[in-house]
Design an enzyme around this catalytic site. Structure first.
Site, PDB file in Angstrom:
ATOM      1  N   HIS A 147       0.833  -1.201   0.000  1.00  0.00           N
ATOM      2  CA  HIS A 147       0.000   0.000   0.000  1.00  0.00           C
ATOM      3  C   HIS A 147       0.867   1.250   0.000  1.00  0.00           C
ATOM      4  O   HIS A 147       0.549   2.248  -0.646  1.00  0.00           O
ATOM      5  CB  HIS A 147      -0.904  -0.013   1.232  1.00  0.00           C
ATOM      6  CG  HIS A 147      -1.844   1.150   1.299  1.00  0.00           C
ATOM      7  ND1 HIS A 147      -2.807   1.396   0.357  1.00  0.00           N
ATOM      8  CD2 HIS A 147      -1.951   2.156   2.208  1.00  0.00           C
ATOM      9  CE1 HIS A 147      -3.485   2.491   0.689  1.00  0.00           C
ATOM     10  NE2 HIS A 147      -2.971   2.977   1.790  1.00  0.00           N
ATOM     11  N   ARG A 173       2.061   1.796  -3.488  1.00  0.00           N
ATOM     12  CA  ARG A 173       0.956   2.369  -4.278  1.00  0.00           C
ATOM     13  C   ARG A 173       0.833   3.861  -4.007  1.00  0.00           C
ATOM     14  O   ARG A 173       0.687   4.666  -4.923  1.00  0.00           O
ATOM     15  CB  ARG A 173      -0.341   1.640  -3.911  1.00  0.00           C
ATOM     16  CG  ARG A 173      -1.623   2.178  -4.536  1.00  0.00           C
ATOM     17  CD  ARG A 173      -2.751   1.205  -4.185  1.00  0.00           C
ATOM     18  NE  ARG A 173      -4.082   1.771  -4.374  1.00  0.00           N
ATOM     19  CZ  ARG A 173      -4.753   1.761  -5.528  1.00  0.00           C
ATOM     20  NH1 ARG A 173      -4.200   1.248  -6.605  1.00  0.00           N
ATOM     21  NH2 ARG A 173      -5.976   2.263  -5.597  1.00  0.00           N
TER      22      ARG A 173
END
Length: 319
Positions: free
Chosen positions: A265, A268
């Site tokens: 994450h 990202r």
């Protein structure tokens, strides 16, 4: 009431195309709500009203539920109420005016561009023989990393995993769900199946292409087995790479490279931030990330201090 919960779960899965995880979370919330309604004297679903809903959330708050949990439970109640009203089970959409606390979102660690580059090179460094200090200071995640001298295919798999996550900004579940046929080498895009079954094409760069080429020619054939199917990324035993294992791989390489604690994450988020800092349009970033609304992208990404300072120096007369 039990039958209505089953019908609601079927609606979420079949009509709304929600994931099994989302269906399970929403159904758990609705069961809790209806149990609370029964304790308050409701004998039929039609007796559910705003007072019961607010009482249920208040009880959750007194029991120590986090703001994010309360926000999700309020969303579950609103979704259930709207469905029940459309289905004729409720005379009105009683949860429509239900307010919920604004969820506090903590942004994950964002790597600098040089730190991201160091992480991309970490599988190559892992292949080098470690010294005695490295051996004794191996991080807890090292169990998921290839040791020095281990088969090259695992290192190639790890490199392509990191390159895809950072180079495309896709979710870890999307990366692990990729099939070989989802990669368009000519256009350098991957076909991604995101949340809600929404499909999108996400471009990737030359470093990811090189990592993919080597992985597909030398790495994947060496790991592939009867259970590999069409999966692009494989585990050490030949099955589709598991997201939990992939998370540990990312965290392990980040720690081995001396970087801040990093997750898929975080990669990202780093990719989105670096795109914005490079001048990418917010709408384009929204499409790349697969967000259904621009508001999600605005929350998910942030403008770096350096970008704010540059804008201030350029625009403010007293800079």
């Amino acid at each position: 009431m039990r039958e209505s919960v089953d019908d609601f779960a079927d609606h979420l899965a079949r009509v709304r195309n929600r994931s099994a995880h989302t269906v399970r979370a929403y159904v758990t919330d609705v069961v809790s709500l209806l149990d609370h309604a029964v304790r308050m004297g409701c004998v039929d679903l039609a007796e559910l009203d705003l007072t019961v809903l607010r009482s249920w959330l208040a009880k959750q708050r007194t029991m120590g539920a986090a703001r994010t949990s309360l926000a999700r439970r309020a969303a579950s109640a609103r979704t259930f109420s709207a469905w029940a009203h459309r289905s004729g089970l409720l005379p009105a959409d009683v949860a429509a005016p239900l307010a919920s606390p604004k969820a506090h979102r903590e942004l994950p660690t964002v790597l600098r561009a040089d730190q991201a580059a160091a992480l991309m090179a970490a599988p190559g460094r892992a292949a080098a023989p470690p010294n005695a200090t490295d051996r004794t200071a191996a991080p807890p995640q090292a169990a998921d990393l290839p040791a020095a001298g281990q088969d090259e295919p695992v290192l190639l798999r790890d490199r392509v995993l990191l390159e895809l996550l950072y180079g495309t900004g896709i979710r870890i579940s999307e990366a692990c769900g990729l099939d070989v046929a989802d990669v368009d080498h000519g256009r350098r895009v991957v076909r991604v199946l995101g949340k809600g079954g929404r499909e999108r094409a996400v471009p990737y760069g030359v470093p990811a292409q090189r990592a993919l080429d080597v992985w597909l020619s030398r790495g994947r054939p060496a790991l592939a087995g009867p259970g590999s199917g069409s999966a692009l990324l494989l585990g050490a035993r030949g099955g589709r790479l598991n997201p939990t294992t992939a998370r540990r791989i990312v965290a392990g390489y980040a720690e081995r490279a001396g970087l801040p604690r990093t997750s898929p994450h975080g990669l990202r988020h780093s990719a989105a931030t670096h795109l914005l800092e490079g001048g990418a349009d917010l709408r384009a970033v929204q499409e790349l990330l697969g967000h259904s609304s621009l508001a999600s992208t605005q929350i998910y990404t942030h403008v770096s201090v350096e970008r704010l300072r540059a804008a201030y120096r350029q625009a403010h007369p007293r800079a």
